[in-house]
Design a protein around this motif. Structure first.
Motif, short mmCIF file in Angstrom:
data_model
loop_
_atom_site.label_atom_id
_atom_site.label_comp_id
_atom_site.label_asym_id
_atom_site.label_seq_id
_atom_site.Cartn_x
_atom_site.Cartn_y
_atom_site.Cartn_z
N SER A 53 0.83 -1.21 0.00
CA SER A 53 0.00 0.00 0.00
C SER A 53 0.86 1.25 0.00
O SER A 53 0.53 2.23 -0.68
N LEU A 54 1.94 1.23 0.76
CA LEU A 54 2.80 2.41 0.80
C LEU A 54 3.41 2.68 -0.56
O LEU A 54 3.58 3.84 -0.95
N SER A 74 2.05 2.00 -3.51
CA SER A 74 1.08 2.65 -4.41
C SER A 74 0.75 4.05 -3.91
O SER A 74 0.47 4.94 -4.71
N PHE A 75 0.80 4.24 -2.60
CA PHE A 75 0.57 5.59 -2.03
C PHE A 75 1.63 6.57 -2.52
O PHE A 75 1.31 7.64 -3.03
N THR A 76 2.90 6.18 -2.39
CA THR A 76 3.98 7.11 -2.80
C THR A 76 3.95 7.36 -4.30
O THR A 76 4.21 8.47 -4.74
N LYS A 113 1.38 7.47 -6.12
CA LYS A 113 0.26 8.37 -6.41
C LYS A 113 0.52 9.78 -5.88
O LYS A 113 0.14 10.75 -6.53
N VAL A 114 1.15 9.89 -4.74
CA VAL A 114 1.38 11.22 -4.14
C VAL A 114 2.46 11.98 -4.90
O VAL A 114 2.36 13.21 -5.02
N LEU A 125 -4.57 4.50 -8.26
CA LEU A 125 -4.25 4.02 -6.92
C LEU A 125 -4.67 2.56 -6.79
O LEU A 125 -5.74 2.17 -7.21
N SER A 148 9.10 5.47 -5.43
CA SER A 148 9.06 4.54 -4.31
C SER A 148 9.60 5.21 -3.05
O SER A 148 10.32 6.18 -3.13
#
Lengths: 141, 177
Positions: B71-72, B74-76, B78-79, B89, B100
């Motif tokens: 999850s982290l 895909s979070f990074t 996307k952010v 996401l 990454s």
């Protein structure tokens, strides 16, 4: 050059109550920012479970190739996080300032409903001033 | 034989030499634990040096860790404020695709993360005040290549049971500051 890219404020149940963009590349739509906020909320919680010792309060700093993310959680569970340039300094201080503004101009606003999206003009004005001040400090160095 | 011929491994120090950025005098109990996952999310290795708190059983803990990393990642991606095309996401990312993260810090620990081009993920959990461990992780990956991948008895994708690897890993981890 912007030091700060985004600011998110999420309530204690993971809902996004405030989002502001300060010049990041590519548009992020509302749905995406909501999803990111709740994703961060859950990862913050999971990181506490994986701690090797007791007393973990969740992620404070996330370092990625292109950005740093600083997170501050208030005692009531509201989380403030900023996405900034890698290696940006004094972000903890800035988050505390934002928290102070939140308590002063959002929580003390009689028309504000708890845990709901923030729509307070005074908060917006003071926030942009604080961010501006921070930028001036950064440029002055 | 999917782990052979990784170009990244060849470019780095060819065989385990003097570990980079390590102390000899102040050898302490800095590292808490290490996880190695392959690209399918199988935990190849879990090693623990100092972990007073266990909230879950080993398998659940490893699953949760892999889930957090997934999850982290895909979070990074996307952010990432510097890229225009961020993708969606939650879509699985290939190793090296998108922005990454390499570490995160809480008040009780620091987690450093490395992903090799073949999808091997190394996760080292240390004391929160530890510095940048990217070189240390790269060195550990080299140890993995030397003592695990080059071990003829090792079946790729199975849990690591190589004595020499564990010995060298423990030795190296003791020198981390």
């Amino acid at each position: 050059m912007a030091a700060i890219y985004n600011l998110f404020i999420i309530n204690k149940s993971g809902g996004l109550i405030f989002y502001k963009d300060y010049g990041s590349a590519g548009r992020m739509d509302t749905n995406d920012s909501l999803r990111l906020a709740s994703l961060w909320h859950s990862m913050h919680a999971i990181s506490q479970q994986l701690s090797p010792t007791i007393g973990c309060f969740g992620i404070e700093l996330l370092q990625a190739d292109n950005f740093d993310l600083h997170c501050f959680q208030s005692l009531t569970g509201t989380k403030f996080f900023v996405v900034c340039e890698p290696g940006a300094q004094h972000m903890e201080g800035l988050l505390k300032v934002i928290y102070e503004l939140y308590t002063d101009f959002v929580l003390k606003n009689p028309f504000y409903e708890m845990e709901m999206p923030i729509r307070c003009e005074l908060f917006d004005i003071h926030l942009s001033q604080a961010i501006q001040k921070d930028r001036v400090v950064l440029l002055g160095r | 034989m999917q782990f052979f011929g990784g170009s990244a491994a060849a470019e780095m120090t060819p065989s385990p030499a003097a570990p980079p950025g390590t102390a000899t005098g102040l050898a302490g109990n800095n590292a808490n634990m290490l996880y190695i996952f392959n690209r399918n999310g199988v935990c190849l290795l879990y090693r623990e040096w100092h972990r007073p708190l266990h909230t879950l059983d080993a398998q659940q803990d490893q699953k949760l860790m892999f889930g957090l990393l997934f999850s982290l990642r895909s979070f990074t991606a996307k952010v990432d404020p510097t890229s225009v095309d961020k993708g969606n996401l939650g879509v699985p990312l290939l190793p090296g695709q998108g922005c990454s993260f390499y570490s995160f810090r809480t008040n009780t620990y620091k987690l450093s993360f490395m992903e090799s081009p073949s999808g091997i993920k190394l996760i080292l959990v240390t004391h929160p005040k530890t510095g940048d461990l990217r070189d240390a992780l790269r060195y550990m990956y080299n140890l993995y290549v030397e003592y695990v991948v080059k071990n003829p008895l090792y079946v790729p994708g199975s849990p690591i049971k190589c004595e020499l690897f564990n010995v060298n890993l423990d030795q190296y981890v003791k020198t981390l500051i």
